[in-house]
Design a protein around this motif. Structure first.
Motif, PDB file in Angstrom:
ATOM      1  N   LEU A  58      -9.573 -14.489  -5.439  1.00 24.34           N
ATOM      2  CA  LEU A  58      -9.881 -13.434  -6.399  1.00 24.34           C
ATOM      3  C   LEU A  58     -11.247 -13.668  -7.020  1.00 24.34           C
ATOM      4  O   LEU A  58     -11.873 -12.757  -7.541  1.00 24.34           O
ATOM      5  N   VAL A  87       0.341 -14.656  -5.482  1.00 23.56           N
ATOM      6  CA  VAL A  87       0.023 -15.121  -6.832  1.00 23.56           C
ATOM      7  C   VAL A  87       0.973 -14.536  -7.878  1.00 23.56           C
ATOM      8  O   VAL A  87       1.532 -13.461  -7.704  1.00 23.56           O
ATOM      9  N   LEU A  89       0.198 -13.906 -11.812  1.00 25.02           N
ATOM     10  CA  LEU A  89      -0.947 -14.017 -12.722  1.00 25.02           C
ATOM     11  C   LEU A  89      -0.535 -13.817 -14.166  1.00 25.02           C
ATOM     12  O   LEU A  89       0.602 -13.425 -14.459  1.00 25.02           O
ATOM     13  N   ASP A  91      -2.143 -11.652 -15.913  1.00 24.87           N
ATOM     14  CA  ASP A  91      -2.551 -10.275 -16.205  1.00 24.87           C
ATOM     15  C   ASP A  91      -1.373  -9.467 -16.735  1.00 24.87           C
ATOM     16  O   ASP A  91      -0.278  -9.551 -16.204  1.00 24.87           O
ATOM     17  N   LEU A  93       0.787  -6.245 -16.943  1.00 23.78           N
ATOM     18  CA  LEU A  93       0.982  -5.142 -16.001  1.00 23.78           C
ATOM     19  C   LEU A  93       0.570  -3.841 -16.670  1.00 23.78           C
ATOM     20  O   LEU A  93       0.886  -3.599 -17.824  1.00 23.78           O
ATOM     21  N   PRO A  94      -0.151  -2.983 -15.921  1.00 23.45           N
ATOM     22  CA  PRO A  94      -0.501  -1.683 -16.490  1.00 23.45           C
ATOM     23  C   PRO A  94       0.765  -0.823 -16.670  1.00 23.45           C
ATOM     24  O   PRO A  94       1.780  -1.092 -16.032  1.00 23.45           O
ATOM     25  N   ASN A  96       3.343   1.649 -15.910  1.00 19.41           N
ATOM     26  CA  ASN A  96       3.729   2.363 -14.704  1.00 19.41           C
ATOM     27  C   ASN A  96       5.215   2.638 -14.739  1.00 19.41           C
ATOM     28  O   ASN A  96       5.934   2.159 -15.598  1.00 19.41           O
ATOM     29  N   GLN A 162       6.439 -11.499  -0.765  1.00 22.93           N
ATOM     30  CA  GLN A 162       5.208 -11.486   0.041  1.00 22.93           C
ATOM     31  C   GLN A 162       5.260 -12.551   1.137  1.00 22.93           C
ATOM     32  O   GLN A 162       4.464 -12.533   2.059  1.00 22.93           O
TER      33      GLN A 162
ATOM     34  N   LEU B 226       0.079  -2.318  -9.994  1.00 22.61           N
ATOM     35  CA  LEU B 226       0.262  -3.643 -10.597  1.00 22.61           C
ATOM     36  C   LEU B 226      -1.049  -4.215 -11.124  1.00 22.61           C
ATOM     37  O   LEU B 226      -1.094  -5.340 -11.610  1.00 22.61           O
ATOM     38  N   GLY B 227      -2.135  -3.466 -10.998  1.00 15.17           N
ATOM     39  CA  GLY B 227      -3.424  -3.969 -11.450  1.00 15.17           C
ATOM     40  C   GLY B 227      -4.275  -4.427 -10.282  1.00 15.17           C
ATOM     41  O   GLY B 227      -3.771  -4.664  -9.188  1.00 15.17           O
ATOM     42  N   ASN B 229      -6.034  -7.237  -9.617  1.00 15.93           N
ATOM     43  CA  ASN B 229      -5.888  -8.568  -9.032  1.00 15.93           C
ATOM     44  C   ASN B 229      -4.684  -8.660  -8.115  1.00 15.93           C
ATOM     45  O   ASN B 229      -4.772  -9.207  -7.018  1.00 15.93           O
ATOM     46  N   TYR B 230      -3.567  -8.114  -8.578  1.00 17.24           N
ATOM     47  CA  TYR B 230      -2.374  -8.138  -7.725  1.00 17.24           C
ATOM     48  C   TYR B 230      -2.627  -7.315  -6.458  1.00 17.24           C
ATOM     49  O   TYR B 230      -2.241  -7.727  -5.357  1.00 17.24           O
ATOM     50  N   LYS B 232      -5.373  -6.793  -4.935  1.00 13.66           N
ATOM     51  CA  LYS B 232      -6.231  -7.570  -4.048  1.00 13.66           C
ATOM     52  C   LYS B 232      -5.426  -8.676  -3.362  1.00 13.66           C
ATOM     53  O   LYS B 232      -5.582  -8.918  -2.159  1.00 13.66           O
ATOM     54  N   SER B 233      -4.556  -9.317  -4.115  1.00 18.89           N
ATOM     55  CA  SER B 233      -3.774 -10.416  -3.534  1.00 18.89           C
ATOM     56  C   SER B 233      -2.768  -9.907  -2.501  1.00 18.89           C
ATOM     57  O   SER B 233      -2.227 -10.675  -1.725  1.00 18.89           O
TER      58      SER B 233
END
Lengths: 258, 340
Positions: A58, A87, A89, A91, A93-94, A96, A162, B226-227, B229-230, B232-233
Motif C-alpha cells: 500500500l 490485510v 487495517l 482505517d 469503514l466508509p 455503506n 481472501q 470498504l475504502g 486501501n482495502y 487496493k489490497s
C-alpha cells in the motif's frame, strides 16, 4: 517443514514527498516463514503501520526489495498480489449498506469473475472464514451496527476469505476490552495453527504478544530486530523500548510488570 | 446468500413495468393530450401527416427519450461519485463538472460580445461550449488531484471550482446585456424538449458507450465500499478505476448538461432513492436500478411540468427540485436509522 514466505532485503521505509524524505526504519532484512505468528512491537510513531503498509504494497519502500514466495513485489500484478497478502487495517469503514456476509464475500474478489459471482468454492471459503472467527450469528447485520469487537472479527474473516498465505493486521485489538483482546489473539493463533497462514500483528499489547507470538519484531531507533522472547538480545531490545520507571520486564516470567 | 439479496429481480421487473407506464404517460400528457386509442391509431394507420403524428414523432418522443437519457446518465454519474468519494453528498455538481459546463455556456452567450468575438451561434455551439467547459474543469481537477491521496481533497477542489466558475458567471452576467442574460437563464433553467433527433442520436451513442464501460468497473466499485486501501489490497487498480469513473462521469454529465441545461437534484438524489428502495450494495444491481429509477423520476417530472396550465409549462429544473427534494427528505427522515 517451514517455507520461507516473505523476505525483505535492505529495506528502508518511511514517507517521501517531493521536498523531503522521512526514513522511519532502515536496513530491514526479514525472513518470515509460513505458519508463524509474529507480533510487531514498538513505540507510537516508530513506523509499525508504515512497515505493515509497505509489506502490503500500500506504500512504496524508500529503497530495498521485497519478495513474497521468492517473487519480487514489483513483478506481481495487483490481482496476483491480492492472492498472496491480505490485510486488516485501522482505517474506519466508509458508510455503506453492506451486510457482514457481503463484506466477507468481498474478500473473494481476486478470485471471482468480472461480475463478482461467487462459486460454490468461494462460498466454502467464506463459510470457513465465518466458522474460524465465530461470527455466524451476525451475518445479516449491517457493518455499521456492529460493536468494535464484532467488526474486528468480521474484518479478520474478510481477510481469511481472501485466502492468502500471509495476513497482516494493524493493531487489531485497539479499542477492545481485555476479554475481546484475548479473544482476537486466540482466534489469530488458532487460524495460523489450522491453516498454516503467516500472521503478522502490529500491537501495543506487549504481554499478549509475548504470550501468543512465535517471534517478535521489535522496532526501535530506526532498526528492526527479529527474534524469539527466549533470546537474550530480544529481551534486551524489549527492555530498551519499553523499560522506564513505570514498567519493568520480568525475565523469569517473560512478562512486563506495570 | 450472495452479495445481492434475491428479491432484486422482482424489484427490477416491477420498476421496468412502472417505467413503461411512465413513458406512455409522458407521451400522452401535454397541451394536446394523446389517448391510448390515439397511439394505436398512429401506429396502425399509415397516415403520415396528421397533427398528432407530427407532435408524437417530432416533439413528444424526442422529449421522452431525452428525459430517459438524462435520468439514466445523471443518476449513474451520481452513483459513481458517491461510491468513489464515499460521501453521500457527492454528485456531478460537486466535482464542478456541471459548473464547468455552465461556464462554457456562459462564456459563449454572455462573454462573446464582451470578449469581442462574433455571437453567431451555430447549431452545436452551445453543447460544444458546455462539453469543453466540463472537460476543462474535469481535466484541471484531475491534474490537481494527481498528487493527492485523499479523496476528500479532490471533493473540496471540485467545490472550489464550482465557486470559482459561478463567480466568473456572475461577473459575466453583470456586464452582459439583458438579452444575453435572458438567453443564459433560459438555458440554466433546463429543458428536455429542445432536442432534435440528430442530437438525440448523438447523446444516445455517447451514453451507450459510457454504460458499456460501467460493466468493467462494477466490481472495483464494490471493493471501494470498504475504502481505498482495502480495495487496493483486494487487487483493484485504483488509478485505472479513478480515471474510468472521472471520464464516464464527465462525459455523461457534460453531454447532458450541454443539451438540456444543468438539471439539479437528479444526480444527487436518485442514487439515495435507489439504495433506499433496493437495499442492495452490489453495483451490478444498483446501476441498472439507478438507471431505471432515474428515468422514471425524470419522466414523471417532465410529465408534471407539461400538465397544461394557462398553456405554459414549468422549467424542468424547478420541477425536479420541487418534487424531488421533499420526497428524499421524507425518505431519509423516516428511515434515518438504517441509512445514515
Amino acid at each position: 517443514m517451514k517455507k520461507q514466505i516473505l523476505t525483505t532485503q535492505n529495506l528502508a521505509i518511511g514517507y517521501q514527498t517531493s521536498k523531503q524524505k522521512t526514513t522511519l526504519c532502515k536496513a530491514i532484512d526479514l525472513q518470515i516463514f509460513s505458519g508463524e505468528v509474529l507480533c510487531l512491537l514498538g513505540r507510537n510513531g516508530a513506523g509499525k503501520s508504515t512497515l505493515l503498509k509497505t509489506l502490503a504494497k500500500l506504500l512504496l519502500p524508500l529503497s530495498g526489495s521485497l519478495f513474497v514466495e521468492q517473487t519480487s513485489f514489483s513483478e506481481l500484478s495487483n490481482i496476483h498480489f491480492a492472492k498472496k497478502i491480505s490485510v486488516v487495517l485501522t482505517d474506519r469503514l466508509p458508510e455503506n449498506s453492506l451486510t457482514v456476509y457481503q463484506t466477507i464475500a468481498l474478500g473473494r474478489q481476486p478470485y471471482t469473475n468480472w461480475a463478482g459471482k461467487l462459486t460454490p468454492f468461494d462460498e466454502k471459503q467464506i463459510n470457513k472464514a465465518i466458522h474460524l472467527t465465530d461470527i455466524k450469528n451476525i451475518l445479516d447485520k449491517n457493518t455499521s451496527e456492529l460493536s468494535d469487537g464484532q467488526l474486528q472479527r468480521v474484518m479478520i474473516a474478510r481477510a481469511l476469505a481472501q485466502d492468502t498465505p500471509i495476513i497482516l493486521l494493524d493493531e487489531p485489538t485497539s479499542h477492545l476490552d481485555i476479554h475481546h483482546k484475548l479473544n482476537i489473539f486466540r482466534i489469530l493463533k488458532n487460524i495460523s495453527q489450522e491453516t498454516q497462514k503467516t500472521i503478522l500483528i502490529s500491537t501495543h499489547e506487549i504481554n499478549l504478544a509475548l504470550k501468543y507470538a512465535d517471534r517478535l519484531l521489535l522496532m526501535h531507533q530506526q532498526t528492526l530486530h527479529l527474534g524469539t522472547i527466549k533470546d537474550q538480545q530480544t529481551q534486551q531490545v524489549l527492555m530498551n523500548i519499553f523499560n522506564s520507571d513505570l514498567i519493568r520486564f520480568d525475565v523469569a516470567t517473560h512478562q512486563f510488570i506495570f | 446468500m450472495n452479495l445481492t439479496n434475491k428479491s432484486y429481480r422482482s424489484q427490477l421487473i416491477a420498476f421496468t413495468v412502472l417505467f413503461c407506464i411512465c413513458v406512455l404517460l409522458n407521451l400522452s400528457v401535454g397541451s394536446l393530450s394523446i389517448s391510448l386509442a390515439d397511439f394505436w391509431n398512429i401506429i396502425s394507420s399509415n397516415e403520415q401527416n396528421t397533427n398528432l403524428n407530427y407532435i408524437l414523432f417530432n416533439y413528444r418522443m424526442p422529449k421522452a427519450i431525452a428525459s430517459i437519457l438524462a435520468g439514466v446518465g445523471l443518476g449513474i454519474s451520481g452513483l459513481l461519485m458517491q461510491t468513489y468519494f464515499r460521501n453521500p453528498l457527492a454528485g456531478p455538481f460537486v466535482l464542478g463538472i456541471s459548473s464547468g459546463a455552465s461556464l462554457g455556456v456562459a462564456v459563449l452567450i454572455m462573454g462573446s460580445s464582451l470578449l469581442g468575438f462574433s455571437t453567431f451561434i451555430f447549431n452545436y455551439s452551445l453543447p460544444l461550449a458546455a462539453s469543453i467547459g466540463a472537460l476543462f474543469v474535469l481535466t484541471t481537477v484531475m491534474i490537481a488531484s494527481r498528487n493527492l491521496k485523499n479523496t476528500l481533497s479532490i471533493l473540496i477542489i471540485g467545490l472550489m471550482f464550482g465557486s470559482f466558475t459561478s463567480a466568473i458567471i456572475s461577473v459575466l452576467s453583470y456586464f452582459s446585456s439583458a438579452n444575453e442574460l435572458q438567453q443564459y437563464i433560459f438555458w440554466s433553467l433546463g429543458s428536455l424538449g429542445n432536442l432534435q433527433w440528430k442530437e438525440i442520436y448523438l447523446l444516445l451513442a455517447l451514453e451507450t458507450i459510457c454504460l458499456l464501460f460501467l460493466i468493467k468497473i462494477a466490481k472495483p466499485l464494490d471493493a471501494l465500499l470498504l475504502g481505498e486501501n482495502y480495495a487496493k489490497s483486494m487487487g483493484v487498480n485504483l488509478k485505472k478505476t479513478q480515471t474510468s469513473i472521472f471520464i464516464i462521469t464527465s462525459v455523461l454529465t457534460g453531454c447532458i448538461t450541454a443539451f438540456m441545461g444543468p438539471i439539479a437534484f437528479v444526480g444527487l438524489a436518485i442514487p439515495h432513492l435507489t439504495k433506499l428502495i433496493f437495499k442492495n450494495a452490489n453495483h451490478l444491481v444498483l446501476m441498472p436500478a439507478v438507471g431505471l429509477i432515474g428515468a422514471i423520476v425524470l419522466l414523471l417530472c417532465d410529465t408534471v411540468s407539461h400538465i397544461p396550465i394557462n398553456h405554459k409549462h414549468l422549467p424542468i429544473n424547478a420541477t425536479t427540485s420541487l418534487l424531488g427534494a421533499p420526497v428524499v427528505i421524507w425518505l431519509l427522515v423516516s428511515k434515518s436509522r438504517q441509512f445514515l
